[in-house]
Design an enzyme around this catalytic site. Structure first.
Site, short mmCIF file in Angstrom:
data_model
loop_
_atom_site.label_atom_id
_atom_site.label_comp_id
_atom_site.label_asym_id
_atom_site.label_seq_id
_atom_site.Cartn_x
_atom_site.Cartn_y
_atom_site.Cartn_z
N ASP A 73 45.86 26.95 38.81
CA ASP A 73 44.79 27.01 39.89
C ASP A 73 45.96 25.83 40.36
O ASP A 73 47.25 25.99 40.60
CB ASP A 73 44.16 25.38 39.42
CG ASP A 73 42.90 25.43 38.99
OD1 ASP A 73 42.20 26.61 38.50
OD2 ASP A 73 42.27 24.73 38.78
N ASP A 74 45.35 26.24 41.63
CA ASP A 74 46.44 25.88 42.65
C ASP A 74 48.20 26.31 43.16
O ASP A 74 48.30 25.86 44.33
CB ASP A 74 47.23 23.98 42.16
CG ASP A 74 46.16 22.62 42.74
OD1 ASP A 74 45.43 23.32 42.60
OD2 ASP A 74 46.34 22.05 41.47
N HIS A 122 39.82 27.63 46.11
CA HIS A 122 39.63 26.05 45.68
C HIS A 122 40.26 25.03 46.49
O HIS A 122 40.86 24.05 46.39
CB HIS A 122 41.28 25.86 44.84
CG HIS A 122 41.74 25.00 43.14
ND1 HIS A 122 40.37 25.20 43.09
CD2 HIS A 122 42.78 23.96 43.21
CE1 HIS A 122 40.86 23.69 41.94
NE2 HIS A 122 42.15 23.41 41.87
N HIS A 156 42.94 21.16 49.12
CA HIS A 156 42.70 20.38 47.39
C HIS A 156 42.13 19.15 47.49
O HIS A 156 42.50 17.80 47.56
CB HIS A 156 44.06 20.32 47.04
CG HIS A 156 43.98 19.99 45.36
ND1 HIS A 156 43.95 18.88 44.76
CD2 HIS A 156 43.52 21.35 44.16
CE1 HIS A 156 43.80 19.27 43.43
NE2 HIS A 156 43.46 20.86 43.06
N HIS A 169 48.12 25.85 34.86
CA HIS A 169 48.18 25.37 37.58
C HIS A 169 49.76 26.09 37.69
O HIS A 169 50.31 26.29 36.48
CB HIS A 169 47.84 23.92 37.05
CG HIS A 169 47.21 23.22 36.97
ND1 HIS A 169 47.07 22.88 35.58
CD2 HIS A 169 46.18 23.13 38.13
CE1 HIS A 169 45.37 22.46 36.25
NE2 HIS A 169 45.60 22.26 37.38
#
Length: 217
Positions: free
Chosen positions: A35-36, A86, A90, A185
């Site tokens: 993620d991210d 995603h 965020h 991440h």
């Protein structure tokens, strides 16, 4: 004091049965997710590490990061990994109006589509809510747009600087089984723990005969 469960409680899965928490499989398959990103240097390090084990993964990317680092994003695609949405920047589903939340996701989707439309995988419309925060109404609206909402059943907790590198590793080693969806991440914040744990996770499960696959496959 906050507590983050490493494995998703059964009661949570039962409350949201239409979300993807793991992937039933008859084989020894594991699903790594990141993620991210994309994040300069860190994402490319992840890609190089995965390649050493012929491992595939799914990257849930932030739209704004794709705009700022398109070359890194293209590297994810060229290596044959899956891409997930995603949101654009965020946002937290619980604190965002549904209309604004959907618009934020659509903004990210447009950026993703520009890059993946001619790739091997294309845009599978996978979505993961930041922080795991999403309302029933948001779920319903996204599924009406054919999004597959992918959660997890194993958290590495790599983003938490109070968690040691060894604990991060053990969070994954001790709770992963066939069909598990694991969260790492590819971010600056998580890099220390993630870069310690990921190679060891790959080595450990590779030696036990597991295959790391992308979602969906």
């Amino acid at each position: 004091m906050s507590f983050t469960p490493i494995t998703t409680p059964k009661v949570v899965k039962s409350l949201f049965p239409t979300l993807v928490w793991d992937i039933p499989t008859k084989g020894k398959d594991i699903y790594l997710t990141f993620d991210d990103g994309p994040t300069p240097k860190i994402t490319n390090w992840v890609l190089d590490t995965l390649k050493q084990y012929n491992a595939k993964a799914t990257f849930f990317c932030i739209g704004k990061n794709i705009e700022e680092h398109p070359d890194v994003f293209k590297n994810i695609i060229s290596e044959g990994h899956s891409i997930g949405n995603h949101t654009y920047n965020h946002v937290k589903g619980w604190k965002t109006k549904t209309k604004d939340y959907l618009n934020n996701i659509t903004q990210a989707k447009k950026i993703i589509d520009l890059h993946v439309k001619e790739s091997e995988i294309g845009n599978q419309d996978l979505f993961r809510p930041p922080y795991g925060q999403i309302t029933p109404k948001q779920i319903k609206k996204l599924q009406e747009q054919s999004y597959k909402i992918v959660m997890w059943n194993v958290l590495s907790v790599d983003w938490n600087k109070k968690v040691s590198t060894e604990t991060c590793l053990n969070n994954v080693i001790n709770h992963t089984d066939s069909g598990s969806i694991i969260v790492f991440h590819d971010s600056v914040k998580a890099s220390k723990n993630m870069q310690f744990a990921l190679p060891k996770v790959l080595k450990y499960f590779n030696e036990k005969g597991y295959t790391f696959k992308r979602i969906p496959e």
